[in-house]
Design a protein around this motif. Sequence first.
Motif, PDB file in Angstrom:
ATOM      1  N   PHE A   1       0.370  23.029  -5.089  1.00 43.57           N
ATOM      2  CA  PHE A   1      -0.729  23.487  -4.457  1.00 43.57           C
ATOM      3  C   PHE A   1      -1.906  22.418  -4.697  1.00 43.57           C
ATOM      4  CE2 PHE A   1      -0.336  25.446  -8.567  1.00 43.57           C
ATOM      5  CZ  PHE A   1      -1.648  25.392  -8.991  1.00 43.57           C
ATOM      6  N   ASP A   2      -2.889  22.650  -3.835  1.00 46.29           N
ATOM      7  CA  ASP A   2      -4.210  21.732  -3.941  1.00 46.29           C
ATOM      8  C   ASP A   2      -3.664  20.248  -3.565  1.00 46.29           C
ATOM      9  OD1 ASP A   2      -5.863  23.916  -4.615  1.00 46.29           O
ATOM     10  OD2 ASP A   2      -6.009  23.216  -7.031  1.00 46.29           O
TER      11      ASP A   2
ATOM     12  N   SER B   1       3.416   7.387  -2.496  1.00 48.17           N
ATOM     13  CA  SER B   1       3.578   7.879  -4.130  1.00 48.17           C
ATOM     14  C   SER B   1       2.817   9.172  -4.258  1.00 48.17           C
ATOM     15  CB  SER B   1       2.493   6.922  -4.776  1.00 48.17           C
ATOM     16  OG  SER B   1       3.049   5.622  -4.705  1.00 48.17           O
ATOM     17  N   VAL B   2       3.405   9.972  -5.298  1.00 45.83           N
ATOM     18  CA  VAL B   2       3.247  11.253  -5.713  1.00 45.83           C
ATOM     19  C   VAL B   2       2.781  11.289  -7.194  1.00 45.83           C
ATOM     20  CG1 VAL B   2       4.140  13.735  -5.824  1.00 45.83           C
ATOM     21  CG2 VAL B   2       4.978  11.973  -4.006  1.00 45.83           C
TER      22      VAL B   2
ATOM     23  N   PRO C   1       0.813  -0.996  -0.067  1.00 48.46           N
ATOM     24  CA  PRO C   1      -0.091  -0.178   0.132  1.00 48.46           C
ATOM     25  C   PRO C   1       0.858   1.316  -0.089  1.00 48.46           C
ATOM     26  CG  PRO C   1      -0.091  -0.843   2.273  1.00 48.46           C
ATOM     27  CD  PRO C   1       0.837  -1.993   1.239  1.00 48.46           C
ATOM     28  N   ALA C   2       0.277   2.431  -0.122  1.00 51.58           N
ATOM     29  CA  ALA C   2       0.649   3.630  -0.090  1.00 51.58           C
ATOM     30  C   ALA C   2       0.029   4.646   0.436  1.00 51.58           C
ATOM     31  CB  ALA C   2       1.202   3.852  -1.575  1.00 51.58           C
ATOM     32  N   VAL C   3       0.689   5.771   0.800  1.00 50.36           N
ATOM     33  CA  VAL C   3       0.123   7.053   1.028  1.00 50.36           C
ATOM     34  C   VAL C   3       0.302   7.627  -0.567  1.00 50.36           C
ATOM     35  CG1 VAL C   3       0.266   9.342   2.061  1.00 50.36           C
ATOM     36  CG2 VAL C   3       0.656   7.334   3.425  1.00 50.36           C
ATOM     37  N   ASP C   4      -1.037   8.257  -0.912  1.00 53.72           N
ATOM     38  CA  ASP C   4      -0.879   8.720  -2.313  1.00 53.72           C
ATOM     39  C   ASP C   4      -1.006  10.257  -1.912  1.00 53.72           C
ATOM     40  OD1 ASP C   4      -0.787   6.222  -3.507  1.00 53.72           O
ATOM     41  OD2 ASP C   4      -2.560   6.217  -4.301  1.00 53.72           O
ATOM     42  N   LEU C   5      -0.130  11.032  -2.772  1.00 52.86           N
ATOM     43  CA  LEU C   5      -0.149  12.426  -2.490  1.00 52.86           C
ATOM     44  C   LEU C   5      -0.382  12.871  -3.996  1.00 52.86           C
ATOM     45  CD1 LEU C   5       0.372  15.418  -1.532  1.00 52.86           C
ATOM     46  CD2 LEU C   5       2.898  14.894  -1.948  1.00 52.86           C
ATOM     47  N   ALA C   6      -1.373  13.627  -4.344  1.00 51.21           N
ATOM     48  CA  ALA C   6      -1.627  14.384  -5.393  1.00 51.21           C
ATOM     49  C   ALA C   6      -1.741  15.830  -5.399  1.00 51.21           C
ATOM     50  CB  ALA C   6      -3.075  13.903  -5.992  1.00 51.21           C
ATOM     51  N   ALA C   7      -0.958  16.556  -6.260  1.00 54.80           N
ATOM     52  CA  ALA C   7      -0.928  17.790  -6.179  1.00 54.80           C
ATOM     53  C   ALA C   7      -0.943  18.590  -7.704  1.00 54.80           C
ATOM     54  CB  ALA C   7       0.480  18.291  -5.551  1.00 54.80           C
ATOM     55  N   GLN C   8      -1.174  20.012  -7.787  1.00 53.09           N
ATOM     56  CA  GLN C   8      -0.968  20.789  -8.938  1.00 53.09           C
ATOM     57  C   GLN C   8       0.237  21.405  -8.856  1.00 53.09           C
ATOM     58  OE1 GLN C   8      -3.839  21.108 -11.062  1.00 53.09           O
ATOM     59  NE2 GLN C   8      -4.888  19.210 -10.075  1.00 53.09           N
ATOM     60  N   ALA C   9       0.904  21.789 -10.210  1.00 56.68           N
ATOM     61  CA  ALA C   9       2.033  22.578 -10.040  1.00 56.68           C
ATOM     62  C   ALA C   9       1.850  23.484 -11.399  1.00 56.68           C
ATOM     63  CB  ALA C   9       3.266  21.719 -10.335  1.00 56.68           C
ATOM     64  N   GLU C  10       2.074  24.860 -11.578  1.00 54.45           N
ATOM     65  CA  GLU C  10       1.950  25.604 -12.655  1.00 54.45           C
ATOM     66  C   GLU C  10       2.888  25.167 -13.804  1.00 54.45           C
ATOM     67  OE1 GLU C  10      -0.166  27.683 -13.272  1.00 54.45           O
ATOM     68  OE2 GLU C  10      -0.817  28.194 -11.447  1.00 54.45           O
ATOM     69  N   ALA C  11       4.131  24.429 -13.568  1.00 55.03           N
ATOM     70  CA  ALA C  11       4.921  24.021 -14.573  1.00 55.03           C
ATOM     71  C   ALA C  11       5.806  23.009 -13.870  1.00 55.03           C
ATOM     72  CB  ALA C  11       5.788  24.936 -15.498  1.00 55.03           C
ATOM     73  N   VAL C  12       6.189  22.056 -14.469  1.00 54.69           N
ATOM     74  CA  VAL C  12       7.187  20.855 -14.158  1.00 54.69           C
ATOM     75  C   VAL C  12       8.513  20.921 -14.964  1.00 54.69           C
ATOM     76  CG1 VAL C  12       7.827  18.428 -13.714  1.00 54.69           C
ATOM     77  CG2 VAL C  12       5.368  19.351 -13.065  1.00 54.69           C
TER      78      VAL C  12
ATOM     79  N   SER D   1      -9.898  14.129  -8.969  1.00 56.06           N
ATOM     80  CA  SER D   1      -8.654  14.198  -8.408  1.00 56.06           C
ATOM     81  C   SER D   1      -8.312  13.343  -7.304  1.00 56.06           C
ATOM     82  CB  SER D   1      -8.278  15.775  -8.237  1.00 56.06           C
ATOM     83  OG  SER D   1      -9.086  16.152  -6.966  1.00 56.06           O
ATOM     84  N   GLY D   2      -6.764  13.092  -7.063  1.00 61.33           N
ATOM     85  CA  GLY D   2      -6.546  12.369  -6.173  1.00 61.33           C
ATOM     86  C   GLY D   2      -6.855  10.713  -6.588  1.00 61.33           C
ATOM     87  N   THR D   3      -6.796   9.767  -5.741  1.00 57.37           N
ATOM     88  CA  THR D   3      -6.708   8.261  -6.150  1.00 57.37           C
ATOM     89  C   THR D   3      -7.997   7.736  -5.795  1.00 57.37           C
ATOM     90  OG1 THR D   3      -4.353   8.057  -5.210  1.00 57.37           O
ATOM     91  CG2 THR D   3      -5.775   5.974  -5.282  1.00 57.37           C
ATOM     92  N   ALA D   4      -8.623   7.214  -6.983  1.00 58.36           N
ATOM     93  CA  ALA D   4     -10.004   6.516  -6.951  1.00 58.36           C
ATOM     94  C   ALA D   4     -10.913   7.290  -6.220  1.00 58.36           C
ATOM     95  CB  ALA D   4      -9.909   5.319  -6.023  1.00 58.36           C
ATOM     96  N   GLN D   5     -11.274   8.539  -6.679  1.00 65.77           N
ATOM     97  CA  GLN D   5     -12.226   9.345  -6.147  1.00 65.77           C
ATOM     98  C   GLN D   5     -13.706   9.146  -6.710  1.00 65.77           C
ATOM     99  OE1 GLN D   5     -12.273  11.242  -3.381  1.00 65.77           O
ATOM    100  NE2 GLN D   5     -10.380  10.297  -2.904  1.00 65.77           N
ATOM    101  N   VAL D   6     -14.314   8.103  -6.304  1.00 62.41           N
ATOM    102  CA  VAL D   6     -15.581   7.871  -7.156  1.00 62.41           C
ATOM    103  C   VAL D   6     -16.793   8.232  -6.030  1.00 62.41           C
ATOM    104  CG1 VAL D   6     -17.094   5.755  -7.933  1.00 62.41           C
ATOM    105  CG2 VAL D   6     -14.709   5.813  -8.263  1.00 62.41           C
ATOM    106  N   ARG D   7     -17.608   9.066  -6.749  1.00 61.68           N
ATOM    107  CA  ARG D   7     -18.867   9.086  -5.773  1.00 61.68           C
ATOM    108  C   ARG D   7     -19.898   8.490  -6.612  1.00 61.68           C
ATOM    109  NH1 ARG D   7     -15.587   9.989  -2.891  1.00 61.68           N
ATOM    110  NH2 ARG D   7     -14.876  11.914  -2.256  1.00 61.68           N
ATOM    111  N   ARG D   8     -21.033   8.004  -5.532  1.00 68.95           N
ATOM    112  CA  ARG D   8     -21.811   7.132  -5.848  1.00 68.95           C
ATOM    113  C   ARG D   8     -22.921   7.770  -6.701  1.00 68.95           C
ATOM    114  NH1 ARG D   8     -26.012   4.030  -1.755  1.00 68.95           N
ATOM    115  NH2 ARG D   8     -23.957   4.049  -0.469  1.00 68.95           N
ATOM    116  N   ALA D   9     -23.011   9.447  -6.731  1.00 64.45           N
ATOM    117  CA  ALA D   9     -23.895  10.181  -7.549  1.00 64.45           C
ATOM    118  C   ALA D   9     -23.448  10.209  -8.714  1.00 64.45           C
ATOM    119  CB  ALA D   9     -24.132  11.596  -6.874  1.00 64.45           C
TER     120      ALA D   9
END
Length: 304
Positions: free
Chosen positions: A32-33, A93-94, A12-23, A289-297
Amino acid sequence: MSARIVTLTVNPAVDLAAQAEAVQPGHKIRTFDERYDPGGGGINVARVICELGGETLALFASGGVTGRFVEQMLTQAKVPWQAVLIGGTCRISVTVHDRSSGQEYRFVPQGPRISPAEAADILETLRHVEAAWIVASGSLASGMSADFYAKVADIAAARGARFALDTSGLPLTTSLGHKVSLLKPSLSEFEAILGRKVPDLESQMDQAKRLVQSGAADMIALTLGSAGAILATANHVCHMPAPAVTARTGVGAGDSFLAGLVLALARGQSHESALRLAVACGAAAVQGSGTAQVRRADVATLLA
């Protein structure tokens, strides 16, 4: 027997998701975010099943402060879990989305080494867990034998549970023929099993059915990205196109697909209905955004 779906995550992992203006190379990349999620294939499957109202248990190897963080996040999300403690530290994981290019960069560490004794502890724990389905998803950790998932399949069969597998490489091929109820390869994994390219839908459907008939698994769910997915048994094969959605990430989409498929099958739905739910779950995941962000709706909207 319990009706619940038990998922297994050995790395398993701690999954970190983020935004960047440019890599850019050589620069300090300000992000950010930021968002943290409990990650790893089986954990992702359990989270989606829980969101859809299914009965589940996330069983996973947990070590170090990052392992405690995974446990904490699952508790906060009200996902039932059980940890098998290991001496190593769970990985981080990033995923970074580059706004300037629209590209997504994923950095996935190898993770901790699991000793033979720790692997044996995981198998022994699994022998005493009540389940209608056991779902193993994700890579093996360093130090684990390639036939580990084959051993999991044998345990599931001995306990009268159905077994679903989503992995790659030698752990995948070593498990073929070990009473796998459901195998979920991507197209590249499927072609690696066959040892050749399968470029068109008609051939993919035919070869998936033939692979089932060879005894590799009772069912094969072949995911095709934006082209949808195929579900094959020895006597029947169906294809479900993917709905047109705006994809933001691919992290956890395959696990979300698998969650919907197994949940529907566990509820006794037809193969076509199960595949429809699976494709909707995968599409819902790529929109977030993020990992497996599924919403029932969101899934309900896609099904409609």
